[in-house]
Design a protein around this motif. Structure first.
Motif, PDB file in Angstrom:
ATOM      1  N   LYS A   5       0.875  -1.163   0.000  1.00 25.02           N
ATOM      2  CA  LYS A   5       0.000   0.000   0.000  1.00 25.02           C
ATOM      3  C   LYS A   5       0.919   1.222   0.000  1.00 25.02           C
ATOM      4  CE  LYS A   5      -3.756  -2.315   2.231  1.00 25.02           C
ATOM      5  NZ  LYS A   5      -4.497  -2.594   3.413  1.00 25.02           N
ATOM      6  N   PRO A   6       0.982   1.930  -1.138  1.00 27.01           N
ATOM      7  CA  PRO A   6       1.971   3.006  -1.296  1.00 27.01           C
ATOM      8  C   PRO A   6       1.974   4.043  -0.178  1.00 27.01           C
ATOM      9  CG  PRO A   6       0.899   2.571  -3.372  1.00 27.01           C
ATOM     10  CD  PRO A   6       0.168   1.762  -2.333  1.00 27.01           C
ATOM     11  N   LEU A   7       0.818   4.478   0.255  1.00 22.62           N
ATOM     12  CA  LEU A   7       0.754   5.527   1.273  1.00 22.62           C
ATOM     13  C   LEU A   7       1.262   5.023   2.617  1.00 22.62           C
ATOM     14  CD1 LEU A   7      -0.044   8.450   1.587  1.00 22.62           C
ATOM     15  CD2 LEU A   7      -2.348   7.718   2.155  1.00 22.62           C
ATOM     16  N   VAL A   8       0.879   3.825   3.003  1.00 20.74           N
ATOM     17  CA  VAL A   8       1.310   3.236   4.272  1.00 20.74           C
ATOM     18  C   VAL A   8       2.815   2.985   4.246  1.00 20.74           C
ATOM     19  CG1 VAL A   8       1.084   1.216   5.779  1.00 20.74           C
ATOM     20  CG2 VAL A   8      -0.952   2.224   4.729  1.00 20.74           C
ATOM     21  N   PHE A   9       3.297   2.398   3.162  1.00 21.93           N
ATOM     22  CA  PHE A   9       4.728   2.117   3.018  1.00 21.93           C
ATOM     23  C   PHE A   9       5.540   3.407   3.078  1.00 21.93           C
ATOM     24  CE2 PHE A   9       8.475   1.164   0.304  1.00 21.93           C
ATOM     25  CZ  PHE A   9       9.038   0.184   1.110  1.00 21.93           C
ATOM     26  N   MET A  53      16.678   8.979  -3.131  1.00 28.34           N
ATOM     27  CA  MET A  53      16.313   7.723  -2.476  1.00 28.34           C
ATOM     28  C   MET A  53      14.853   7.732  -2.083  1.00 28.34           C
ATOM     29  SD  MET A  53      19.216   6.340   0.064  1.00 28.34           S
ATOM     30  CE  MET A  53      20.057   7.824   0.556  1.00 28.34           C
ATOM     31  N   GLY A  54      14.286   6.542  -2.064  1.00 27.57           N
ATOM     32  CA  GLY A  54      12.938   6.345  -1.575  1.00 27.57           C
ATOM     33  C   GLY A  54      11.892   6.394  -2.670  1.00 27.57           C
ATOM     34  N   CYS A  55      10.996   5.421  -2.649  1.00 24.59           N
ATOM     35  CA  CYS A  55       9.845   5.417  -3.549  1.00 24.59           C
ATOM     36  C   CYS A  55       8.779   4.525  -2.937  1.00 24.59           C
ATOM     37  CB  CYS A  55      10.217   4.922  -4.938  1.00 24.59           C
ATOM     38  SG  CYS A  55       8.835   5.084  -6.106  1.00 24.59           S
ATOM     39  N   ASN A  56       7.537   4.971  -3.040  1.00 25.14           N
ATOM     40  CA  ASN A  56       6.438   4.213  -2.461  1.00 25.14           C
ATOM     41  C   ASN A  56       5.851   3.181  -3.422  1.00 25.14           C
ATOM     42  OD1 ASN A  56       5.681   6.419  -3.942  1.00 25.14           O
ATOM     43  ND2 ASN A  56       3.935   6.945  -2.713  1.00 25.14           N
ATOM     44  N   GLU A 188      -2.292  -1.654 -10.845  1.00 19.98           N
ATOM     45  CA  GLU A 188      -2.020  -2.596  -9.758  1.00 19.98           C
ATOM     46  C   GLU A 188      -0.994  -3.640 -10.218  1.00 19.98           C
ATOM     47  OE1 GLU A 188      -2.385  -4.015  -5.906  1.00 19.98           O
ATOM     48  OE2 GLU A 188      -3.416  -2.277  -6.714  1.00 19.98           O
ATOM     49  N   GLN A 189      -1.129  -4.110 -11.419  1.00 17.33           N
ATOM     50  CA  GLN A 189      -0.229  -5.135 -11.964  1.00 17.33           C
ATOM     51  C   GLN A 189       1.181  -4.566 -12.176  1.00 17.33           C
ATOM     52  OE1 GLN A 189      -1.446  -6.440 -15.830  1.00 17.33           O
ATOM     53  NE2 GLN A 189       0.083  -8.047 -15.941  1.00 17.33           N
ATOM     54  N   PHE A 190       1.261  -3.349 -12.664  1.00 18.88           N
ATOM     55  CA  PHE A 190       2.538  -2.746 -13.039  1.00 18.88           C
ATOM     56  C   PHE A 190       3.318  -2.221 -11.836  1.00 18.88           C
ATOM     57  CE2 PHE A 190       5.127   0.414 -15.458  1.00 18.88           C
ATOM     58  CZ  PHE A 190       5.769  -0.504 -16.270  1.00 18.88           C
ATOM     59  N   THR A 191       2.614  -1.670 -10.850  1.00 13.46           N
ATOM     60  CA  THR A 191       3.277  -1.072  -9.709  1.00 13.46           C
ATOM     61  C   THR A 191       3.305  -2.017  -8.541  1.00 13.46           C
ATOM     62  OG1 THR A 191       1.283  -0.011  -8.902  1.00 13.46           O
ATOM     63  CG2 THR A 191       2.683   1.280 -10.389  1.00 13.46           C
TER      64      THR A 191
END
Length: 191
Positions: A5-9, A53-56, A188-191
């Motif tokens: 989950k991008p936001l949580v991560f 550095m860093g990416c969600n 969803e599949q790609f990310t």
């Protein structure tokens, strides 16, 4: 494959590691970088490319290591990258945006075509470093250079006022949003 989950991560892993906060972005003039490149162009212009550095997200096509995307500054590959940075940028996470701007401006001074020379911030994800982006853009504007910012655009969607901080920098600051997919299923599949 496990879905993140991008936001949580972002809030629980990446932001604390790069900026010492769980906030979505910081207005401090700080940025976590791991690579710099000076690129000369045929027209006398040039670009200083800066990798952050860093990416969600964990996109299928991304060539950046998971330790860099997760901003794991203790990982051997990240330590190696940080130790290869020049002068006041070496082995620091985060670095002061003014130190980065100083470095870039010195390197840009050697290009003949000033108007078409500048700095490009690329990923990881750049938008959490809002204060650094603003600081660097203001410094480059004074010298007639541009700042390109590559992004997923994710944080702009999370805060409708995000871009307000850059008022007056429209002629200098350019955002390039990477669209990963046009349908939720493909995204969803790609990310």
């Amino acid at each position: 494959m496990k879905t993140i989950k991008p936001l949580v991560f972002d809030q629980n892993v990446i932001r604390p590691r790069t900026l010492g906060t769980k906030d979505l972005f910081s207005d401090k003039p700080e940025i976590a970088i791991y690579k710099l490149r000076r690129i000369a162009k045929d027209d006398g212009a040039g670009d200083i490319s800066v990798d952050v550095m860093g990416c969600n997200f964990r996109c299928a096509h991304c060539w950046v290591s998971n330790s860099l995307l997760g901003a794991d500054v203790k990982a051997p590959d990240v330590q190696k990258k940080l130790s290869s940075l020049p002068g006041p940028l070496k082995n620091k996470v985060p670095v002061d945006a003014n130190d980065l701007a100083d470095y870039a401006l010195k390197r840009l001074a050697g290009f003949e075509n000033k108007k078409l020379s500048g700095v490009s911030l690329t990923g990881g994800e750049t938008l959490p470093y809002r204060g650094a982006i603003k600081t660097i853009a203001e410094r480059l504007k004074k010298e007639g250079h541009y700042l390109n910012v590559d992004t997923t655009g994710f944080l702009i969607a999370q805060d409708e006022n995000y871009l307000d901080a850059f008022d007056g920098l429209q002629d200098t600051l350019h955002f390039y949003v990477s669209i990963k997919a046009l349908s939720p299923e493909k995204f969803e599949q790609f990310t």
